[in-house]
Design an enzyme around this catalytic site. Structure first.
Site, PDB file in Angstrom:
ATOM      1  N   THR A  92      42.435  46.849  39.887  1.00 51.44           N
ATOM      2  CA  THR A  92      42.764  45.435  40.053  1.00 51.44           C
ATOM      3  C   THR A  92      41.820  44.493  39.327  1.00 51.44           C
ATOM      4  O   THR A  92      42.241  43.619  38.570  1.00 51.44           O
ATOM      5  CB  THR A  92      42.804  45.081  41.548  1.00 51.44           C
ATOM      6  OG1 THR A  92      43.874  45.818  42.165  1.00 51.44           O
ATOM      7  CG2 THR A  92      43.046  43.597  41.761  1.00 51.44           C
ATOM      8  N   ASP A 317      50.901  45.702  45.718  1.00 46.76           N
ATOM      9  CA  ASP A 317      49.837  46.691  45.596  1.00 46.76           C
ATOM     10  C   ASP A 317      49.553  47.357  46.939  1.00 46.76           C
ATOM     11  O   ASP A 317      49.423  48.584  47.022  1.00 46.76           O
ATOM     12  CB  ASP A 317      48.578  46.012  45.064  1.00 46.76           C
ATOM     13  CG  ASP A 317      47.409  46.970  44.901  1.00 46.76           C
ATOM     14  OD1 ASP A 317      47.452  47.801  43.972  1.00 46.76           O
ATOM     15  OD2 ASP A 317      46.448  46.891  45.700  1.00 46.76           O
ATOM     16  N   ASP A 364      48.427  43.872  37.026  1.00 52.54           N
ATOM     17  CA  ASP A 364      47.057  44.289  36.735  1.00 52.54           C
ATOM     18  C   ASP A 364      46.939  45.785  36.475  1.00 52.54           C
ATOM     19  O   ASP A 364      45.941  46.246  35.924  1.00 52.54           O
ATOM     20  CB  ASP A 364      46.118  43.867  37.864  1.00 52.54           C
ATOM     21  CG  ASP A 364      46.615  44.305  39.237  1.00 52.54           C
ATOM     22  OD1 ASP A 364      47.767  44.799  39.348  1.00 52.54           O
ATOM     23  OD2 ASP A 364      45.862  44.140  40.214  1.00 52.54           O
TER      24      ASP A 364
END
Length: 565
Positions: A92, A317, A364
């Protein structure tokens, strides 16, 4: 006061604190396409990140998308089918540091979410800075409070250097997802999992502006207490995904089956409930509500001074970590997100004007399939326990060089060593590193390991070496970097999935754009990298690219597509 004096501050009613979804969308009017020839700058650049979204998921569910969410990009925008990260340790913080700086971790210094200082062995968090604290919220040790560790500038930093009247506001469910895109001269706001609020830190201001106080006072997070995360579509629509309730899916938090009721185990909203909002669709809904409040409170995009609003949506995520990208829970979360984006874009159309802003969306990092599920499909997939790996290395180094704790810590994607011990034994560090590499290659889950000599060299032929070199800052990273085999993950806990490798499932992410006057329309199949976003935005803004940028301007489509697919 915010270090940006708001142009107009207004009291924010709860009515717009929660973001609704449009069920009968009206497609945005199309500005005249002129792409690179367009002279004027947009009034607002909306930069969006979906944390942990691999490109394969965007395309896998294309037939189930709303007409004005992700399809705004795919049908009427400019999108890059072959966009990848160039660095190998895909996590990340590293991804968020690349996006708006154009600089890989080898230059930015953001080598991972956390690492250990090679000299002291002390833990370092990517955005930690003990000199600053959260405003009106408790600041835990190593909490992310400033961009001090970011060695490079961002597009927003360049813009505000040229024109301090331009604003750069970044919002995220994670501190690193806000602080790193905000750069050194923007303002970051992050979700506080203990209170359900959004807060900035004293790096940016002494106290929150009134619009932030109003948003938090309305307690919008509490509106999700008792709300059910239920599937959006009939059961048959999820046939391409792995069903809920698998043994490898994480059972904590909100559980691993839909529908899931938030707060059903709590009497009232509290820290556990607020923390559990993020691994659900409602984390993104709440973040977008705060983004709307920021746009209104800071009056972004209202004049000729171009502003940047960065919105990093963290929930996907968390969902993918808990259940894997192959799961129905991930599939359904993506569909919820699609509807939220549709509502947000239509809000921007009305508030800023469809011809006055542009959007760029990326991720990301991607995601590996859950090893237990992949193994059930006949693939080579396992987990490599870092502690066991370190024990194996130390046992082998003792046999080779004598007693001592040679390898001291696993840091980011590499191994740190006791340099004093190496010197005391009269050894060359590279000899210890080379022996470590040989030991690592005996482990079943290791594809390769790279020593400091390799990382400092110019070998471009060895697979994945160039990518790991871009993740390697010699001041912060370990001298031996480890790459697991495809399908394997570092980890000791059975269940859930992760990322962090140089393989396509982790590097292949969306780069989607909308704003035909600046970006054009159509699919671009030319290979590009996320590092190319920063130079592209700098060109559109008519400012220089960030000084350490390693990307190049994206090959934008100059003509609109004939018709949407």
């Amino acid at each position: 006061m915010s270090k940006f004096a708001p142009r107009i501050l207004s009291t924010l009613p709860l009515a717009f604190a929660l973001l609704g979804c449009s069920s009968t969308p009206s497609l945005a009017p199309m500005p005249v396409a002129g792409a690179a020839a367009q002279a004027s700058r947009p009034k607002l650049i909306v930069f969006m990140v979906v944390d942990g979204l691999p490109m394969r998921q965007v395309l896998a569910y294309r037939d189930q998308l709303q007409p004005d969410g992700f399809k705004r990009f795919l049908d009427r925008g400019a999108w890059f089918a072959n966009a990848h990260y160039g660095h190998g340790h895909t996590v990340t913080a590293a991804g968020h540091s690349v996006m708006l700086s154009g600089a890989y971790p080898q230059r930015s210094g953001i080598i991972s979410n956390e690492w250990r200082d090679p000299a002291s062995g002390e833990a370092v968090y990517c955005t930690s800075d003990a000199a600053y604290s959260y405003i009106d919220n408790k600041t835990e040790p190593l909490a992310g409070t400033s961009p001090r560790n970011l060695k490079v500038e961002t597009v927003g930093d360049v813009l505000r250097t040229v024109d301090p009247a331009s604003k750069v506001i970044a919002v995220s469910g994670k501190d690193r997802g806000a602080i790193l895109p905000a750069g050194h001269k923007g303002v970051a706001y992050m979700y506080m999992g203990a209170t359900g609020q959004f807060a900035s830190s004293t790096y940016y201001m002494a106290s929150h502006p009134q619009w932030v106080k109003d948003f938090n006072a309305a307690k919008p997070a509490d509106a999700f207490f008792g709300k059910a995360w239920a599937p959006l579509l009939p059961e048959a629509a999820y046939a391409r995904s792995v069903p809920d309730g698998q043994s490898w899916q994480y059972t904590g938090g909100n559980g691993n089956k839909l529908p899931a009721v938030l707060g059903d185990k709590h009497e009232k909203p509290g820290p556990l409930f607020y923390g559990n909002i993020l691994p659900s669709p409602f984390g993104d809904e709440l973040t977008l509500a705060f983004a709307r409040a920021a746009l209104e409170g800071e009056q972004l995009g209202v004049d000729e001074k171009t502003d940047i609003l960065s919105v990093s949506l963290s929930s996907h995520d968390y969902v993918n970590h808990a259940f894997g990208p192959e799961s129905r829970l991930s599939h359904d979360h993506f569909l919820h997100l699609d509807r939220y984006l549709q509502g947000f874009f239509q809000y921007l159309d009305g508030k800023v004007g469809a011809a006055n802003y542009m959007v760029v969306l990326t991720a990301d990092h991607g995601f590996a399939d859950t090893p237990e599920w992949a193994k059930s499909q006949g693939r080579d997939a396992e987990r490599l326990n870092p502690s066991q790996m370190m024990a194996w290395v130390n046992t082998g180094l003792v046999k080779k060089f004598g007693e001592g704790r040679w390898a001291t810590a696993f840091s980011a994607a590499g191994i740190l060593f006791d340099q004093k011990l190496i010197a005391q034994k009269g050894l060359q560090p590279e000899a210890v590193y080379a022996e470590t590499k040989a030991l690592l290659l005996q482990l079943p889950g290791v594809a390769d390991a790279f020593t400091e000599a390799q990382l400092r060299g110019d070998d471009r032929q060895t697979p994945y070496l160039a990518a790991m070199r871009k993740s390697w800052d010699p001041q912060r990273a370990a001298p031996v970097q480890v790459v697991v085999k495809p399908g394997w993950l570092f980890g000791s806990r059975v269940g859930g999935s992760s990322h962090g490798t140089p393989y396509a499932y982790d590097t292949h992410v969306p780069i989607l754009g909308w704003g035909p006057a600046w970006l054009g329309q159509g699919e671009v199949k030319t290979p590009v990298e996320v590092a190319d976003i920063a130079p592209t935005l700098a060109k559109i803004l008519q400012v220089r690219a960030p000084a350490q940028a390693q990307g190049q301007v994206l090959p934008l489509p100059l003509m609109p597509v004939a018709a949407p697919r």
